[in-house]
Design a protein around this motif. Structure first.
Motif, PDB file in Angstrom:
ATOM      1  N   ARG A   1      37.475  -4.157 -37.631  1.00 34.60           N
ATOM      2  CA  ARG A   1      37.798  -2.986 -38.457  1.00 34.60           C
ATOM      3  C   ARG A   1      37.946  -3.350 -39.922  1.00 34.60           C
TER       4      ARG A   1
ATOM      5  N   LEU B   1      32.887  -0.328 -31.032  1.00 38.89           N
ATOM      6  CA  LEU B   1      33.708  -0.875 -32.116  1.00 38.89           C
ATOM      7  C   LEU B   1      33.102  -2.127 -32.738  1.00 38.89           C
TER       8      LEU B   1
ATOM      9  N   LEU C   1      42.427   3.290 -36.259  1.00 36.76           N
ATOM     10  CA  LEU C   1      41.130   2.840 -36.767  1.00 36.76           C
ATOM     11  C   LEU C   1      40.454   3.900 -37.628  1.00 36.76           C
TER      12      LEU C   1
END
Length: 308
Positions: free
Chosen positions: A67, A94, A305
């Motif tokens: 992230r 992700l 996120l």
């Protein structure tokens, strides 16, 4: 205005280059329920909210590392059971690359049942973790290690972690330990650990206080060490001293996975430094604590996120 974690990315390790991290350890299916209270014997209750997502300390750290702008690879044992498909899909979305060392295994992955109390953000967790699963070292392990900038371990799949740590140390790659609890084999892992960040539940033999834990780690070859305590300041020590790093105040909704986020963020912020000194380590801890605090402000392990 940029979000807080975007500001942290802007202060990231190497401008124009995404650091690569190798994360070694547990991968679970987390089934998370937001409840008013933990039920008593024979009690049934209706949850306020729920989430199913990939979990485990190394997995959560890999997600945070990605992230913030890094390229995470997760070395774990997941298997081919249908439940594992959802875990894999979550991590694929992700950007976490999975190297599954149990790809032919058909039994279910470890499932963590998590109850988060709405009023306090505290969590109760039940899981088999990596019990009964021993992973074989892959033939190309040295290649995987050399291709990363930093390697992080959570102490699960200990034999694999020790081998990766040894190879990483030999290859000049920095090693980071998420010391959530003392496990069989931890002492062997410490011998190849550069950085260890411990929870309040980590108690090496003969230690009782954070100061004793830090001394134990340094005596066993760890150069940089820290002990966290939830919202309390982080106590750290290095070759030339130590200090405290404050944790930002936040409205706590859910503490699940906050330590995992801290470790992933710390790995990211250390990955671009050829050399660590006291100011570098303290600043990296502060940045990691800021990201972890943000993760505590929402339910589950995914909302932070994309939160504004």
């Amino acid at each position: 205005m940029p979000r807080p974690e975007e500001a942290l990315v802007a202060m990231g390790p190497v401008a124009g280059r995404r650091p690569e991290g190798l994360f070694v350890g547990l991968c679970t299916l987390d089934v998370i329920q937001l409840v008013d209270h933990v039920p008593g014997p024979d009690e049934k209750l209706t949850a306020r909210d729920q989430l199913a997502a990939a979990g485990g300390p190394a997995t959560g750290a890999a997600v945070a590392f990605g992230r913030l702008g890094g390229l995470p690879r997760l070395l774990t044992g997941l298997g081919s059971h249908p439940l594992a498909l959802g875990v894999r899909a979550d991590l694929d979305a992700l950007g976490v690359r999975i190297r599954d060392l149990a790809a032919g295994r058909m039994d279910p992955p470890a499932v963590s049942s998590v109850l988060v109390t709405a009023s306090t953000g505290e969590r109760a967790v039940a899981s088999t973790n990596a019990t009964g699963h021993r992973l074989r070292v892959p033939a190309d392990l040295e290649e995987l290690v050399v291709s990363c900038d930093i390697a992080e371990f959570d102490g699960h799949h200990m034999d694999l972690a020790v081998e990766v740590a040894h190879l990483a140390r030999s290859a000049g790659r920095r090693t980071v330990l998420d010391a959530g609890s003392w496990k069989d084999g931890t002492e062997k892992l410490l011998a190849s650990t550069d950085v260890a960040v411990c929870s309040a539940d980590f108690h090496p033999p003969g230690t009782a206080t954070p100061a004793e834990i830090l001394e134990f780690l340094q005596d066993h070859g760890v150069t940089w060490a820290a002990v966290t305590g939830g919202g309390a300041p982080i106590l750290w020590a290095g070759p030339d001293g130590g200090g405290l790093v404050g944790v930002p105040e936040t409205r706590v909704v859910d503490t699940l996975g906050a330590g995992d986020v801290l470790h992933g963020a710390l790995a990211y912020h250390l990955s671009g430094h050829d050399r660590i000194d006291g100011p570098v380590f303290a600043k990296a801890l502060a940045r990691a604590a800021a990201v972890a605090s943000r993760a505590c402000a929402s339910f589950g392990t995914r909302a932070w996120l994309t939160a504004d």
